[in-house]
Design an enzyme around this catalytic site. Structure first.
Site, PDB file in Angstrom:
ATOM      1  N   LYS A  44      25.224 -36.300   6.326  1.00 25.27           N
ATOM      2  CA  LYS A  44      25.340 -35.169   7.243  1.00 25.27           C
ATOM      3  C   LYS A  44      26.826 -34.819   7.399  1.00 25.27           C
ATOM      4  O   LYS A  44      27.701 -35.630   7.088  1.00 25.27           O
ATOM      5  CB  LYS A  44      24.716 -35.535   8.584  1.00 25.27           C
ATOM      6  CG  LYS A  44      25.436 -36.624   9.302  1.00 25.27           C
ATOM      7  CD  LYS A  44      24.675 -37.061  10.561  1.00 25.27           C
ATOM      8  CE  LYS A  44      25.247 -38.361  11.067  1.00 25.27           C
ATOM      9  NZ  LYS A  44      24.328 -39.445  11.167  1.00 25.27           N
ATOM     10  N   ASN A  68      17.301 -23.712  11.978  1.00 26.53           N
ATOM     11  CA  ASN A  68      17.998 -24.719  12.770  1.00 26.53           C
ATOM     12  C   ASN A  68      19.338 -24.189  13.235  1.00 26.53           C
ATOM     13  O   ASN A  68      19.984 -23.407  12.543  1.00 26.53           O
ATOM     14  CB  ASN A  68      18.128 -26.036  11.996  1.00 26.53           C
ATOM     15  CG  ASN A  68      19.446 -26.142  11.244  1.00 26.53           C
ATOM     16  OD1 ASN A  68      20.483 -26.472  11.815  1.00 26.53           O
ATOM     17  ND2 ASN A  68      19.398 -25.835   9.951  1.00 26.53           N
ATOM     18  N   ALA A  69      19.705 -24.638  14.433  1.00 26.65           N
ATOM     19  CA  ALA A  69      21.035 -24.329  14.975  1.00 26.65           C
ATOM     20  C   ALA A  69      21.549 -25.608  15.628  1.00 26.65           C
ATOM     21  O   ALA A  69      21.844 -25.650  16.818  1.00 26.65           O
ATOM     22  CB  ALA A  69      20.956 -23.188  15.979  1.00 26.65           C
ATOM     23  N   LEU A  72      26.099 -28.727  13.853  1.00 25.79           N
ATOM     24  CA  LEU A  72      26.877 -29.778  13.196  1.00 25.79           C
ATOM     25  C   LEU A  72      27.243 -30.936  14.120  1.00 25.79           C
ATOM     26  O   LEU A  72      28.370 -31.432  14.129  1.00 25.79           O
ATOM     27  CB  LEU A  72      28.135 -29.181  12.539  1.00 25.79           C
ATOM     28  CG  LEU A  72      27.832 -28.154  11.447  1.00 25.79           C
ATOM     29  CD1 LEU A  72      29.110 -27.480  10.969  1.00 25.79           C
ATOM     30  CD2 LEU A  72      27.129 -28.786  10.255  1.00 25.79           C
ATOM     31  N   CYS A 128      30.724 -22.930   8.465  1.00 26.47           N
ATOM     32  CA  CYS A 128      30.759 -23.117   9.928  1.00 26.47           C
ATOM     33  C   CYS A 128      31.224 -21.836  10.620  1.00 26.47           C
ATOM     34  O   CYS A 128      32.240 -21.273  10.240  1.00 26.47           O
ATOM     35  CB  CYS A 128      31.743 -24.207  10.327  1.00 26.47           C
ATOM     36  SG  CYS A 128      31.594 -25.728   9.437  1.00 26.47           S
ATOM     37  N   ASN A 190      23.715 -22.948   1.214  1.00 28.44           N
ATOM     38  CA  ASN A 190      23.504 -23.357   2.591  1.00 28.44           C
ATOM     39  C   ASN A 190      22.408 -22.448   3.172  1.00 28.44           C
ATOM     40  O   ASN A 190      21.797 -21.669   2.442  1.00 28.44           O
ATOM     41  CB  ASN A 190      24.815 -23.246   3.380  1.00 28.44           C
ATOM     42  CG  ASN A 190      24.888 -24.285   4.484  1.00 28.44           C
ATOM     43  OD1 ASN A 190      23.918 -24.487   5.219  1.00 28.44           O
ATOM     44  ND2 ASN A 190      26.026 -24.940   4.605  1.00 28.44           N
TER      45      ASN A 190
END
Ligand SMILES: Cc1cc2nc3c(=O)[nH]c(=O)nc-3n(C[C@H](O)[C@H](O)[C@H](O)COP(=O)(O)O)c2cc1C
Length: 300
Positions: A44, A68-69, A72, A128, A190
């Site tokens: 991850k 998904n949110a 990170l 990101c 991604n």
């Protein structure tokens, strides 16, 4: 029969990896999967300092995929180095560490900290949001992609694989920018930005409103982008996006991927990765393919 492939000089026993963020650092899957059977474990995302992630709800199911949110969430590089690397080192599979950050300096710190670690490859997540540079996602600005790749390459001791965002008009521009910055390879794709509304609550399904779409729903987009990038650059590509069985994996390789990562499928079927390794082996036997490298990019 040869299943070995090479990414930036690093030889993997087979082309099957785990997609970042869907396999932890392997521990969570250790009781289902013999990690020795995987080409590589991709961890991850890890940042220079711990990140809490986004508020909940941060996962929503969609047709043929999920949003998904997570934001990170990670324990930071110090915990990662002490806890996760020794665990992964016990196995034959190669270790690729996924790196995230909010500024170039953040990424550089993580890459420098990993320089003396037994890590085989670095995968740099440049998708990101909320970055210093103009507030636009890193991976959507070609000049920035080239610059961050160049800065990381100067500091990295391991090969640098840039993980591209599909949320762009022309993926080949980003692929070429990473190559121009000195990238040793590309990971793609991604997640695609999506949204879901709960009509009964008249509310967003995710606290963050938008999230990243993954799973079988994105596979055709991913195959198209891998094909386009493979024909635009010379560096190797790790393909991902909706791979859930060996047929999907072979499709990505025929489109031009040297290796593949399995993400969302791990949530439905924790054995997905090893089943894909076995499926590729059987496909090779049934079709008299002695070397897996012979199918890479075979469809033009
Ligand atoms: C829950 C979740 C967490 C993820 N976390 C990361 C991450 O930390 N870093 C990253 O580069 N990609 C992350 N991804 C993206 C995946 O690695 C992969 O690129 C994407 O999900 C497409 O593959 P798939 O359809 O097989 O899941 C995440 C995906 C999911 C579903």
């Amino acid at each position: 029969m040869n299943m070995k492939v090479k990414i930036a000089g690093v030889e993997l026993n087979n082309p099957v990896m785990t997609a970042s963020g869907t396999f932890g650092s392997g521990q969570e899957y250790g009781e289902f999967v013999d990690l020795n059977q995987l080409g590589a474990v991709v961890t991850k995302g890890v940042a220079n300092i711990p990140w809490a992630g986004n508020p909940t709800p941060r996962i929503a199911e969609t047709k043929s995929g999920m949003l998904n949110a997570i934001g990170l969430q990670n324990p930071g590089i110090d915990v990662f180095v002490e806890r996760d690397i020794p665990y992964l080192q016990q196995y034959d599979s190669k270790i690729m560490v996924n790196v995230c950050g909010k500024t170039i300096e953040d990424y550089c710190e993580v890459v420098e900290r990993l320089a003396d670690q037994p890590v085989d490859l670095l995968e740099i997540n440049i998708s990101c949001p909320n970055v210093k540079e103009g507030g636009i996602a890193f991976g959507q600005d070609a000049k920035f992609v080239e610059k961050i790749t160049y800065e990381l390459k100067k500091r990295a001791k391991q090969p640098v694989i840039m993980k591209l965002s599909p949320n762009v008009t022309d993926i080949t521009v980003m692929a070429k920018a990473a190559e121009a910055g000195g990238a040793d390879g590309l990971s793609m794709i991604n997640t695609l930005t999506g949204m879901k509304i709960d009509i009964h609550k008249r509310a967003f399904a995710l606290a963050n409103k938008t999230g990243g779409l993954s799973g079988p729903a994105i596979k055709p987009v991913a195959v198209r982008m891998v094909y386009q990038a493979a024909n635009a650059v010379k560096i190797p590509i790790i393909g991902m996006g909706g791979i859930s069985n060996y047929e999907d994996a072979i499709e990505f390789m025929m489109a031009g991927a040297t290796a593949i990562s399995v993400g969302t499928a791990n949530f439905n079927n924790p054995y997905a990765t090893v089943e894909i390794v076995d499926g590729i082996k059987k496909f090779m036997k049934d079709n008299n393919i002695d070397d897996i490298n012979n199918i890479i990019g075979c469809v033009k």
